[in-house]
Design a protein around this motif. Sequence first.
Motif, PDB file in Angstrom:
ATOM      1  N   SER A   4       0.800  -1.222   0.000  1.00 47.35           N
ATOM      2  CA  SER A   4       0.000   0.000   0.000  1.00 47.35           C
ATOM      3  C   SER A   4       0.833   1.273   0.000  1.00 47.35           C
ATOM      4  O   SER A   4       0.304   2.352  -0.261  1.00 47.35           O
ATOM      5  N   MET A   5       2.149   1.166   0.286  1.00 50.35           N
ATOM      6  CA  MET A   5       3.001   2.355   0.315  1.00 50.35           C
ATOM      7  C   MET A   5       4.061   2.339  -0.777  1.00 50.35           C
ATOM      8  O   MET A   5       4.975   3.152  -0.783  1.00 50.35           O
ATOM      9  N   ARG A  15      -1.469  12.757   1.830  1.00 49.66           N
ATOM     10  CA  ARG A  15      -1.368  12.162   0.496  1.00 49.66           C
ATOM     11  C   ARG A  15      -0.856  10.729   0.624  1.00 49.66           C
ATOM     12  O   ARG A  15       0.122  10.467   1.316  1.00 49.66           O
ATOM     13  N   SER A  16      -1.526   9.802  -0.044  1.00 49.02           N
ATOM     14  CA  SER A  16      -1.077   8.413  -0.036  1.00 49.02           C
ATOM     15  C   SER A  16       0.194   8.269  -0.850  1.00 49.02           C
ATOM     16  O   SER A  16       0.341   8.880  -1.918  1.00 49.02           O
ATOM     17  N   LYS A  20       1.901   8.254   5.555  1.00 54.56           N
ATOM     18  CA  LYS A  20       1.441   9.113   4.470  1.00 54.56           C
ATOM     19  C   LYS A  20       2.407  10.277   4.289  1.00 54.56           C
ATOM     20  O   LYS A  20       3.431  10.370   4.975  1.00 54.56           O
ATOM     21  N   ASP A  25      -6.252   9.591  -1.037  1.00 50.93           N
ATOM     22  CA  ASP A  25      -5.749  10.507  -0.030  1.00 50.93           C
ATOM     23  C   ASP A  25      -6.754  10.573   1.121  1.00 50.93           C
ATOM     24  O   ASP A  25      -7.894  10.114   0.999  1.00 50.93           O
ATOM     25  N   TYR A  26      -6.329  11.166   2.239  1.00 49.81           N
ATOM     26  CA  TYR A  26      -7.187  11.234   3.427  1.00 49.81           C
ATOM     27  C   TYR A  26      -7.230  12.658   3.954  1.00 49.81           C
ATOM     28  O   TYR A  26      -6.253  13.399   3.873  1.00 49.81           O
ATOM     29  N   ASN A  41       1.236   5.562  -2.297  1.00 45.34           N
ATOM     30  CA  ASN A  41       0.915   4.757  -3.470  1.00 45.34           C
ATOM     31  C   ASN A  41      -0.218   5.455  -4.215  1.00 45.34           C
ATOM     32  O   ASN A  41      -1.320   5.617  -3.680  1.00 45.34           O
ATOM     33  N   MET A  91      -1.102   4.692   9.937  1.00 39.96           N
ATOM     34  CA  MET A  91      -0.781   4.733   8.505  1.00 39.96           C
ATOM     35  C   MET A  91       0.385   5.656   8.244  1.00 39.96           C
ATOM     36  O   MET A  91       0.625   6.615   8.982  1.00 39.96           O
ATOM     37  N   HIS A 143      -3.887   4.390  -4.148  1.00 39.03           N
ATOM     38  CA  HIS A 143      -4.682   4.479  -2.928  1.00 39.03           C
ATOM     39  C   HIS A 143      -5.165   5.910  -2.716  1.00 39.03           C
ATOM     40  O   HIS A 143      -4.506   6.863  -3.132  1.00 39.03           O
TER      41      HIS A 143
END
Length: 214
Positions: A137-138, A187-188, A174, A195-196, A190, A172, A193
Amino acid sequence: MTHEEIWRALDALAAENGLSASGLARKAGLDATAFNPSKRIGADGRARWPSTESLAKVLTATGTGMADFAALVTGMAALPRGRGGLGRRIPLIGLAQAGGEGYFDDGGFPVGGGWDEIGVPEVGDPHAYALEISGESMEPVFRDGDIVIVSPGAPIRRGDRVVVRTQKGEVMAKELKRQSARRIDLRSLNPAHPDYTFDLAELNWMHRIVWSTQ
């Protein structure tokens, strides 16, 4: 390479030696105000570069090689692989485990007996810890099996890679995209995936990643 990246690298180098920007300047034999925010902008409002002489003195005073400083400019320094024989041992746990109870206190510092240990170069923060990445995921920044060194005491700026823990227990890694008085955008790493965005009240803590195995 930008002015912001150079100054951020100097701030990171100071944090990793347990110093403020002023403390780093004094350690290098410079005026204590040499790296103050006011010295980073010229009288005409334009961003200023630190002098080559100042950088050379800082690297000599901290025993930092040019390659290591260049890695800090990119936001990440290379940590040699291996789990022993380096300057200091710090707590290590898998990123997937870090969301469980009993590994961090209310301040976000590692606690409990469930941690392993890893040998690392000297990091000034006495509360520094390590997380082992699992999954994809990263990627491509961090890959399965990479280890990141996290400093709760290091200053955080936009563009830094960070580890956050939410009130729901999610942990997580990020990139800090933006932070206001109430909200934070992440910001992700990867691009596949999302962003949050969180209200600050939704987060327990946010710590900066200062090293990683590559």
